[in-house]
Design a protein around this motif. Sequence first.
Motif, mmCIF file in Angstrom:
data_model
loop_
_atom_site.group_PDB
_atom_site.id
_atom_site.type_symbol
_atom_site.label_atom_id
_atom_site.label_comp_id
_atom_site.label_asym_id
_atom_site.label_seq_id
_atom_site.Cartn_x
_atom_site.Cartn_y
_atom_site.Cartn_z
ATOM 1 N N SER A 264 65.779 65.234 63.354
ATOM 2 C CA SER A 264 64.674 66.117 63.753
ATOM 3 C C SER A 264 64.832 67.488 63.116
ATOM 4 O O SER A 264 64.700 68.531 63.782
ATOM 5 N N LEU A 265 65.102 67.479 61.840
ATOM 6 C CA LEU A 265 65.410 68.731 61.158
ATOM 7 C C LEU A 265 64.219 69.671 61.119
ATOM 8 O O LEU A 265 63.055 69.248 61.041
ATOM 9 N N LYS A 266 64.548 70.956 61.192
ATOM 10 C CA LYS A 266 63.546 72.022 61.204
ATOM 11 C C LYS A 266 63.799 72.955 60.021
ATOM 12 O O LYS A 266 64.930 73.054 59.547
ATOM 13 N N PRO A 267 62.788 73.660 59.577
ATOM 14 C CA PRO A 267 63.011 74.614 58.478
ATOM 15 C C PRO A 267 64.126 75.618 58.788
ATOM 16 O O PRO A 267 64.860 76.019 57.875
ATOM 17 N N GLU A 268 64.284 75.988 60.040
ATOM 18 C CA GLU A 268 65.343 76.933 60.385
ATOM 19 C C GLU A 268 66.745 76.334 60.308
ATOM 20 O O GLU A 268 67.735 77.056 60.453
ATOM 21 N N ASP A 269 66.848 75.035 60.071
ATOM 22 C CA ASP A 269 68.153 74.423 59.825
ATOM 23 C C ASP A 269 68.601 74.610 58.372
ATOM 24 O O ASP A 269 69.721 74.252 58.017
ATOM 25 N N LEU B 125 88.987 70.242 51.303
ATOM 26 C CA LEU B 125 87.795 69.677 51.922
ATOM 27 C C LEU B 125 86.647 69.686 50.922
ATOM 28 O O LEU B 125 86.401 70.708 50.263
ATOM 29 N N VAL B 126 85.957 68.560 50.823
ATOM 30 C CA VAL B 126 84.831 68.450 49.903
ATOM 31 C C VAL B 126 83.636 67.878 50.662
ATOM 32 O O VAL B 126 83.679 66.743 51.144
ATOM 33 N N GLU B 127 82.588 68.672 50.747
ATOM 34 C CA GLU B 127 81.377 68.238 51.440
ATOM 35 C C GLU B 127 80.422 67.532 50.474
ATOM 36 O O GLU B 127 80.417 67.812 49.267
ATOM 37 N N SER B 128 79.610 66.669 51.051
ATOM 38 C CA SER B 128 78.555 66.012 50.283
ATOM 39 C C SER B 128 77.437 65.617 51.230
ATOM 40 O O SER B 128 77.611 65.659 52.452
ATOM 41 N N GLY B 129 76.311 65.244 50.651
ATOM 42 C CA GLY B 129 75.202 64.747 51.451
ATOM 43 C C GLY B 129 74.068 65.721 51.673
ATOM 44 O O GLY B 129 73.049 65.359 52.266
ATOM 45 N N GLY B 130 74.240 66.941 51.227
ATOM 46 C CA GLY B 130 73.156 67.904 51.383
ATOM 47 C C GLY B 130 71.990 67.580 50.460
ATOM 48 O O GLY B 130 72.076 66.703 49.599
ATOM 49 N N GLY B 131 70.897 68.297 50.667
ATOM 50 C CA GLY B 131 69.737 68.082 49.820
ATOM 51 C C GLY B 131 68.482 68.636 50.438
ATOM 52 O O GLY B 131 68.548 69.427 51.393
ATOM 53 N N LEU B 132 67.370 68.211 49.892
ATOM 54 C CA LEU B 132 66.065 68.646 50.366
ATOM 55 C C LEU B 132 65.458 67.556 51.232
ATOM 56 O O LEU B 132 65.421 66.381 50.836
ATOM 57 N N VAL B 133 64.981 67.934 52.394
ATOM 58 C CA VAL B 133 64.390 66.979 53.317
ATOM 59 C C VAL B 133 63.195 67.634 53.995
ATOM 60 O O VAL B 133 63.171 68.852 54.176
ATOM 61 N N GLN B 134 62.217 66.822 54.359
ATOM 62 C CA GLN B 134 61.059 67.354 55.062
ATOM 63 C C GLN B 134 61.380 67.569 56.531
ATOM 64 O O GLN B 134 62.247 66.882 57.102
ATOM 65 N N GLN C 55 74.391 72.532 50.352
ATOM 66 C CA GLN C 55 73.112 73.140 50.710
ATOM 67 C C GLN C 55 72.205 72.117 51.373
ATOM 68 O O GLN C 55 72.026 71.002 50.857
ATOM 69 N N VAL C 56 71.633 72.519 52.491
ATOM 70 C CA VAL C 56 70.602 71.724 53.161
ATOM 71 C C VAL C 56 69.334 72.566 53.195
ATOM 72 O O VAL C 56 69.362 73.706 53.668
ATOM 73 N N THR C 57 68.265 72.005 52.674
ATOM 74 C CA THR C 57 66.979 72.694 52.672
ATOM 75 C C THR C 57 65.952 71.815 53.361
ATOM 76 O O THR C 57 65.771 70.656 52.977
ATOM 77 N N VAL C 58 65.311 72.374 54.378
ATOM 78 C CA VAL C 58 64.308 71.643 55.139
ATOM 79 C C VAL C 58 62.948 72.278 54.863
ATOM 80 O O VAL C 58 62.735 73.455 55.154
#
Length: 123
Positions: free
Chosen positions: A85-90, A4-13, A118-121
């Motif tokens: 509707s991403l939140k910092p706690e995500d 399994l290979v994940e993709s699409g993570g990143g930094l978002v507001q 990694q997903v960073t909000v």
Amino acid sequence: QVQLVESGGGLVQAGGSLRLSCAASGRTFSANAMAWFRQTPGKERELVAAISGGGYTTYIPDSVKGRFTISRDNAKNTVYLQMGSLKPEDTAIYVCAAKEGQSGTRYRQYDYYGKGTQVTVSS
């Protein structure tokens, strides 16, 4: 063996959206239930979405219900996690997991895992 290979993570507001993808190897993808878990240091690993092999049954916990959806394209051996509707706690590492048969809610019920994305909000 399934890889399994994940993709699409990143930094978002905060308030933004992301779509994660998990590409799976193997010819029996449709026989595998798939799930997304997230993990952050000091917190218990958390299930955020699960889907049956055929894609007809999904499970979204209350913690992200209404904001996250899971889907799959068996022709492409790929499962998706749409997050809105991403939140910092995500903020977390999101890990894709697969198991034969029915989906489960516990991490150790799964047989195969990706390395995570990694997903960073930001607030």
